[in-house]
Design a protein around this motif. Structure first.
Motif, PDB file in Angstrom:
ATOM      1  N   UNK A  69       0.817  -1.212   0.000  1.00 55.05           N
ATOM      2  CA  UNK A  69       0.000   0.000   0.000  1.00 55.05           C
ATOM      3  C   UNK A  69       0.851   1.262   0.000  1.00 55.05           C
ATOM      4  N   UNK A  70       0.368   2.270  -0.729  1.00 56.23           N
ATOM      5  CA  UNK A  70       1.003   3.589  -0.711  1.00 56.23           C
ATOM      6  C   UNK A  70      -0.081   4.633  -0.538  1.00 56.23           C
ATOM      7  N   UNK A  71       0.225   5.679   0.191  1.00 50.52           N
ATOM      8  CA  UNK A  71      -0.721   6.763   0.417  1.00 50.52           C
ATOM      9  C   UNK A  71      -1.776   6.396   1.439  1.00 50.52           C
ATOM     10  N   UNK A  72      -2.490   7.423   1.898  1.00 52.55           N
ATOM     11  CA  UNK A  72      -3.491   7.207   2.939  1.00 52.55           C
ATOM     12  C   UNK A  72      -4.715   6.472   2.425  1.00 52.55           C
ATOM     13  N   UNK A  73      -5.045   6.591   1.152  1.00 53.46           N
ATOM     14  CA  UNK A  73      -6.319   6.094   0.616  1.00 53.46           C
ATOM     15  C   UNK A  73      -6.563   4.601   0.811  1.00 53.46           C
ATOM     16  N   UNK A  74      -5.698   3.667   0.736  1.00 51.90           N
ATOM     17  CA  UNK A  74      -4.398   3.626   0.072  1.00 51.90           C
ATOM     18  C   UNK A  74      -4.547   3.174  -1.375  1.00 51.90           C
ATOM     19  N   UNK A  77      -1.074  -1.796  -5.798  1.00 55.39           N
ATOM     20  CA  UNK A  77      -0.694  -2.197  -7.157  1.00 55.39           C
ATOM     21  C   UNK A  77      -1.545  -3.372  -7.617  1.00 55.39           C
ATOM     22  N   UNK A  78      -1.717  -3.494  -8.918  1.00 56.20           N
ATOM     23  CA  UNK A  78      -2.567  -4.547  -9.468  1.00 56.20           C
ATOM     24  C   UNK A  78      -1.848  -5.849  -9.734  1.00 56.20           C
ATOM     25  N   UNK A  79      -0.954  -6.267  -8.847  1.00 54.69           N
ATOM     26  CA  UNK A  79      -0.246  -7.525  -9.078  1.00 54.69           C
ATOM     27  C   UNK A  79      -1.216  -8.705  -8.925  1.00 54.69           C
ATOM     28  N   UNK A  80      -0.968  -9.795  -9.638  1.00 62.10           N
ATOM     29  CA  UNK A  80      -1.912 -10.924  -9.666  1.00 62.10           C
ATOM     30  C   UNK A  80      -2.268 -11.489  -8.281  1.00 62.10           C
ATOM     31  N   UNK A  81      -1.283 -11.650  -7.398  1.00 58.63           N
ATOM     32  CA  UNK A  81      -1.571 -12.208  -6.075  1.00 58.63           C
ATOM     33  C   UNK A  81      -2.470 -11.283  -5.269  1.00 58.63           C
ATOM     34  N   UNK A  82      -2.197 -10.004  -5.348  1.00 57.74           N
ATOM     35  CA  UNK A  82      -2.989  -9.019  -4.618  1.00 57.74           C
ATOM     36  C   UNK A  82      -4.420  -8.968  -5.148  1.00 57.74           C
ATOM     37  N   UNK A  83      -4.557  -8.953  -6.454  1.00 52.29           N
ATOM     38  CA  UNK A  83      -5.884  -8.953  -7.060  1.00 52.29           C
ATOM     39  C   UNK A  83      -6.662 -10.224  -6.704  1.00 52.29           C
ATOM     40  N   UNK A  84      -5.994 -11.354  -6.706  1.00 50.44           N
ATOM     41  CA  UNK A  84      -6.653 -12.616  -6.350  1.00 50.44           C
ATOM     42  C   UNK A  84      -7.153 -12.574  -4.913  1.00 50.44           C
ATOM     43  N   UNK A  85      -6.350 -12.032  -4.005  1.00 55.86           N
ATOM     44  CA  UNK A  85      -6.756 -11.940  -2.605  1.00 55.86           C
ATOM     45  C   UNK A  85      -7.962 -11.022  -2.446  1.00 55.86           C
ATOM     46  N   UNK A  86      -7.950  -9.886  -3.119  1.00 57.45           N
ATOM     47  CA  UNK A  86      -9.068  -8.948  -3.004  1.00 57.45           C
ATOM     48  C   UNK A  86     -10.325  -9.500  -3.669  1.00 57.45           C
ATOM     49  N   UNK A  87     -10.166 -10.180  -4.799  1.00 59.19           N
ATOM     50  CA  UNK A  87     -11.327 -10.783  -5.467  1.00 59.19           C
ATOM     51  C   UNK A  87     -11.944 -11.879  -4.601  1.00 59.19           C
ATOM     52  N   UNK A  88     -11.100 -12.641  -3.920  1.00 65.10           N
ATOM     53  CA  UNK A  88     -11.589 -13.677  -3.027  1.00 65.10           C
ATOM     54  C   UNK A  88     -12.402 -13.067  -1.889  1.00 65.10           C
TER      55      UNK A  88
END
Length: 141
Positions: A69-74, A77-88
């Motif tokens: 994560x970057x910034x307060x919002x945050x 990045x759209x990396x595959x592992x991160x996207x898979x975790x959020x989609x799950x």
């Protein structure tokens, strides 16, 4: 800054901040006396945690996502592992919403039917009930 100041700057109570530390989301320095010491980056981290919690993510999910994560919002990045975790997590939330919607519809149906039928006051809710053609008055408990 100490925990009280971090709490004031982030509007998150000290108990929650200690919980975030226990979950590995915050890693404050310690004074010789053992007091927690936070810096400005910790203010950003707490704000990121709050935004991610508001998105329905668990602290376990956040521990996985926070290093990216970057910034307060945050921003993430759209990396595959991160996207898979959020989609799950999104699928899990959709499943919960579906279950709650079905439960709500069933309960609303029972309410509508009970209101339509009307009748005597049911025993557990006070008053009398009709039992086999005779009136039953519950004994006081």
């Amino acid at each position: 800054m100490h925990i009280g100041e971090l709490s004031r700057r982030t509007d998150v109570n000290a108990h929650q901040l200690r919980y975030y530390e226990a979950r590995g989301l915050l890693e404050p320095d310690r004074t010789g006396a053992g007091y927690r010491v936070y810096d400005r980056e910790d203010v950003v981290t707490v704000k990121q945690i709050r935004h991610l919690l508001d998105a329905g993510l668990s602290t376990e999910d956040i521990a996985y996502l926070l290093p990216c994560a970057t910034g307060e919002a945050p921003e993430l990045p759209g990396c595959p592992d991160l996207l898979a975790a959020m989609r799950s997590r999104l699928q899990h939330l959709d499943d919960q919403i579906h279950t709650l919607t079905r439960s709500r519809q069933a309960l609303a149906h029972y309410i509508d039917e009970a209101a339509r039928i009307g009748g005597e006051t049911y025993g557990p809710f006070g008053g009398t009930t009709q039992v086999g053609g005779s009136t039953h008055v519950p004994s006081p408990t």
